[in-house]
Design an enzyme around this catalytic site. Structure first.
Site, PDB file in Angstrom:
ATOM      1  N   GLY A 147     138.230  84.068  84.245  1.00 23.92           N
ATOM      2  CA  GLY A 147     139.437  84.261  83.455  1.00 23.92           C
ATOM      3  C   GLY A 147     139.303  83.796  82.008  1.00 23.92           C
ATOM      4  N   GLU A 163     130.486  82.489  91.440  1.00 24.12           N
ATOM      5  CA  GLU A 163     131.528  82.521  90.419  1.00 24.12           C
ATOM      6  C   GLU A 163     131.486  81.231  89.607  1.00 24.12           C
ATOM      7  OE1 GLU A 163     134.773  85.587  91.697  1.00 24.12           O
ATOM      8  OE2 GLU A 163     135.466  83.542  91.959  1.00 24.12           O
ATOM      9  N   ASN A 169     139.886  90.941  93.225  1.00 23.38           N
ATOM     10  CA  ASN A 169     140.686  89.796  93.644  1.00 23.38           C
ATOM     11  C   ASN A 169     141.930  89.799  92.763  1.00 23.38           C
ATOM     12  OD1 ASN A 169     141.854  87.364  94.236  1.00 23.38           O
ATOM     13  ND2 ASN A 169     140.164  86.090  93.499  1.00 23.38           N
ATOM     14  N   TRP A 170     143.011  90.248  93.344  1.00 21.82           N
ATOM     15  CA  TRP A 170     144.250  90.383  92.552  1.00 21.82           C
ATOM     16  C   TRP A 170     144.883  89.029  92.235  1.00 21.82           C
ATOM     17  CZ3 TRP A 170     147.328  94.959  95.238  1.00 21.82           C
ATOM     18  CH2 TRP A 170     146.590  96.141  95.100  1.00 21.82           C
ATOM     19  N   HIS A 200     137.419  80.027  97.061  1.00 22.99           N
ATOM     20  CA  HIS A 200     137.531  80.370  95.644  1.00 22.99           C
ATOM     21  C   HIS A 200     137.746  79.075  94.855  1.00 22.99           C
ATOM     22  CE1 HIS A 200     138.962  82.004  91.872  1.00 22.99           C
ATOM     23  NE2 HIS A 200     138.414  83.154  92.235  1.00 22.99           N
ATOM     24  N   GLU A 259     139.652  78.365  92.564  1.00 23.61           N
ATOM     25  CA  GLU A 259     141.064  78.004  92.352  1.00 23.61           C
ATOM     26  C   GLU A 259     141.627  77.285  93.576  1.00 23.61           C
ATOM     27  OE1 GLU A 259     142.207  81.949  91.159  1.00 23.61           O
ATOM     28  OE2 GLU A 259     141.047  81.680  89.323  1.00 23.61           O
ATOM     29  N   GLY A 281     138.376  89.775  88.968  1.00 24.43           N
ATOM     30  CA  GLY A 281     139.749  89.300  88.845  1.00 24.43           C
ATOM     31  C   GLY A 281     140.543  90.215  87.932  1.00 24.43           C
ATOM     32  N   GLY A 282     140.724  89.791  86.702  1.00 26.69           N
ATOM     33  CA  GLY A 282     141.577  90.498  85.741  1.00 26.69           C
ATOM     34  C   GLY A 282     141.322  91.993  85.659  1.00 26.69           C
ATOM     35  N   SER A 300     134.821  87.071  84.747  1.00 22.04           N
ATOM     36  CA  SER A 300     134.973  87.928  83.563  1.00 22.04           C
ATOM     37  C   SER A 300     134.065  89.153  83.600  1.00 22.04           C
ATOM     38  CB  SER A 300     134.739  87.118  82.282  1.00 22.04           C
ATOM     39  OG  SER A 300     135.695  86.085  82.174  1.00 22.04           O
TER      40      SER A 300
END
Ligand code: 13P
Length: 255
Positions: A179, A173, A13-14, A102, A104, A238-239, A217
């Protein structure tokens, strides 16, 4: 309990990262890295920002090993919904997955459980697999409400999509792990995945086919232990998905 034949999914997931040049070198590096790894034993996807779906669709054409995902989809079919992207539009770019719900989006765009369920329905209707995100906040975990929260979030999606619930992917998640560098332990994650599996089993006889992936993470160092859990069928990254060597290590751990 998870059927052993389930094929893991590792999806990047960019989020709101990347540009034309960055995307191009990332995909080139990823394809080169994959060509040097053993034959893929897992499905791989990258979920990119909407403006880059055309670029990525072209780059991934003829590269069946990596599929394309979107980060959201509209709950509406078409019409006066400024800024939204419909499932049919995603279909035009050969998008295979769409993340829905998500944290976010739930947090910054006030997406309700019902809206997430409607988005999942739109995706399924267009032949796109929704990656349905569920997860508790730190406060909810500390108050002992983890199970209740994730079950409520998933129940809304089952309620609307019960007949084809085995076609979805679920992503657990925990919000406190996203993050933050704070990963759920394999045991903590497995416990929640088992709860979700049980909930799916009550809704479908094919629950053992549903991939329940972990996100929060996940990185090159912790992927192997997380992916070794019986009900963890992959990762939503993610990251670490923006750093090709790390993403490749997670893929290798999923094989
Ligand atoms: P991080 O891997 O950066 O914690 O993000 C996880 C996530 O939100 C994937 O959807």
């Amino acid at each position: 309990m998870n059927a052993p034949k389930i094929k893991k999914l590792v999806a990047g997931n960019w989020k709101m990262n990347g540009n034309m040049q960055f995307n191009q070198s990332l995909i080139n590096e990823l394809m080169y890295g994959l060509s040097r790894q053993a034959q893929s034993g897992c499905d791989i996807a990258v979920c990119a920002p909407s403006p880059y779906l055309l670029q990525l669709s072209a780059m991934l054409h003829g590269q069946p090993e990596v599929t394309l995902g979107a980060q959201d989809v509209s709950a509406h079919e078409s019409g006066a919904y400024t800024g939204e992207v419909s499932a049919a539009m995603l279909q035009d770019f050969r998008v295979r997955y769409a993340i829905v719900g998500h944290s976010e989006r739930r947090q910054y765009h006030a997406e309700s459980d019902a809206a997430v369920a409607a988005k999942a329905q739109r995706a399924l209707g267009a032949g796109i697999t929704p990656i349905v995100c569920v997860g508790e906040t730190l406060a909810e975990r500390e108050a002992g409400h983890t199970e209740e929260v994730v079950k409520r979030q998933l129940a809304a999606v089952i309620h609307v999509n019960g007949h084809c619930i085995s076609e979805i992917v679920v992503a657990y998640e925990p919000v406190w792990a996203i993050g933050t560098g704070k990963t759920a332990t394999p045991e903590q994650a497995q416990a929640v995945h088992a709860v979700l599996r049980q909930q799916l089993s009550a809704a479908s006889e094919h629950a053992d086919r549903v991939r329940i992936v972990y996100g929060g993470s996940m990185n090159a160092a912790n992927a192997k232990d997380l992916l070794a859990q019986p009900d963890i069928d992959g990762g939503l990254i993610g990251g670490a998905s923006l750093k090709v060597p790390d993403f490749l290590s997670i893929i290798a751990a999923a094989r």
